[in-house]
Design an enzyme around this catalytic site. Structure first.
Site, mmCIF file in Angstrom:
data_model
loop_
_atom_site.group_PDB
_atom_site.id
_atom_site.type_symbol
_atom_site.label_atom_id
_atom_site.label_comp_id
_atom_site.label_asym_id
_atom_site.label_seq_id
_atom_site.Cartn_x
_atom_site.Cartn_y
_atom_site.Cartn_z
ATOM 1 C CB SER A 57 -41.539 -34.682 3.875
ATOM 2 O OG SER A 57 -40.441 -35.414 3.004
ATOM 3 C CE LYS A 60 -43.004 -37.594 1.141
ATOM 4 N NZ LYS A 60 -42.120 -37.185 1.639
ATOM 5 C CB SER A 114 -42.654 -38.165 5.947
ATOM 6 O OG SER A 114 -41.854 -37.293 4.960
ATOM 7 C CE LYS A 221 -44.942 -34.510 4.973
ATOM 8 N NZ LYS A 221 -43.853 -35.217 5.814
#
Length: 301
Positions: A57, A60, A114, A221
């Site tokens: 992820s 993203k 997420s 993140k």
């Protein structure tokens, strides 16, 4: 040797010890890593930094960057349509099909929590559609000089989304220029409001360090896939400076946070720190798997 001279020599060596330790770098549980000052692409430290690996992820961040760079209105209401292709991995979501949410809020929950359906919806709602969006992700990677990077989906659910720790330093620097990304990735908690029908859901940040003021997290993140391990990219304040930390493929949920702490200590004192035996075994196994995969690719070519 006179006592005064001896003390001078000892003091001199004491000054050199942190530098010698710093040259070795911190001991990290993460198999691949990079550390850099914000705004700089040169690494302060790297560990397998050019190895192309699944990034889960962390993807993203690129999704949000492409959306924001496109200039589409953030107050537009987007519709969460049923997926037109199956997800590459478990894509559980609490969001109801056909409900709607403002694009700004969709970006926020995709980043801080997420949310995979949110990332998918951002891509599908862009002018040109889903496939064109993936092309734009790869074009942006090329523009940033991310030579070890390739994207096939906007969520990170595919293990074919690959990058390197050094490449991700470039992505983080680019993403950090957007105040929206800085805000959305560091939101601790958020209550998202939907239409058609009207309902709301609570979302939490997947990085516990954003809740600790002492870290001064300015961008964050996380990511996880079985093929990628635990991943974390972050900008935080370490010893008065803003530092980019990229940690890819760690054994457990606490490992990236432990690594961030070891990097912080290393930058301050030069101490390398210690890593648990289980994490060391994991690292050996993963390095062997990477080597085997590389050998297989070489044999094919």
């Amino acid at each position: 040797m006179k006592l005064r001279s001896l003390l001078q020599v000892v003091a001199l060596w004491a000054c050199f010890i942190p530098a010698l330790q710093a040259a070795e770098g911190p001991n990290l549980a993460s198999v691949n890593a990079a550390v850099a000052w914000v705004g700089d692409e040169d690494l302060v430290f790297g560990k397998n930094q050019d190895r192309s690996v699944p990034v889960a992820s962390i993807t993203k961040l690129m999704t949000a960057l492409v959306v924001l760079d496109s200039g589409v209105p953030l107050d537009e209401w987007l519709t969460f349509r049923e997926r037109h292709t199956p997800a590459a991995a478990n894509a559980y979501t609490r969001i109801r099909v056909d409900s709607r949410m403002r694009r700004s809020d969709v970006i926020r929950i995709a980043l801080m929590s997420s949310e995979n359906f949110a990332a998918y919806t951002l891509a599908r709602s862009q002018p040109g559609g889903f496939d064109a969006f993936i092309e734009k992700m790869n074009t942006k990677a090329q523009e940033l000089g991310m030579t070890q990077t390739r994207f096939v989906d906007p969520t990170g659910l595919s293990a074919d989304n690959r990058s390197s720790a050094a490449d991700l330093v470039r992505l983080v620097n680019a993403a950090y220029k957007h105040p929206e990304i800085r805000e959305y990735t560091t939101t601790g908690y958020y209550r998202g409001h939907f239409r058609n029908p009207r309902y709301s859901l609570s979302f939490g940040n997947t990085n516990a360090l954003v809740h600790r003021e002492s870290w001064g997290v300015g961008l964050s993140k996380t990511g996880y896939l079985s093929e990628a391990g635990r991943c974390l990219v972050m900008i935080s304040t370490m010893n008065g400076r803003k530092v980019i930390t990229v940690l890819l493929d760690s054994l457990g949920t606490r490992s990236p946070m432990g690594d961030a702490g070891r990097i912080k200590t290393w930058l301050k004192t030069g101490a390398s720190g210690k890593v648990a035996k289980a994490a060391r075994r994991y690292e050996q196994e993963r390095n062997a798997a990477y080597a085997s995969a590389d050998n297989g690719m070489a044999a094919v070519h």
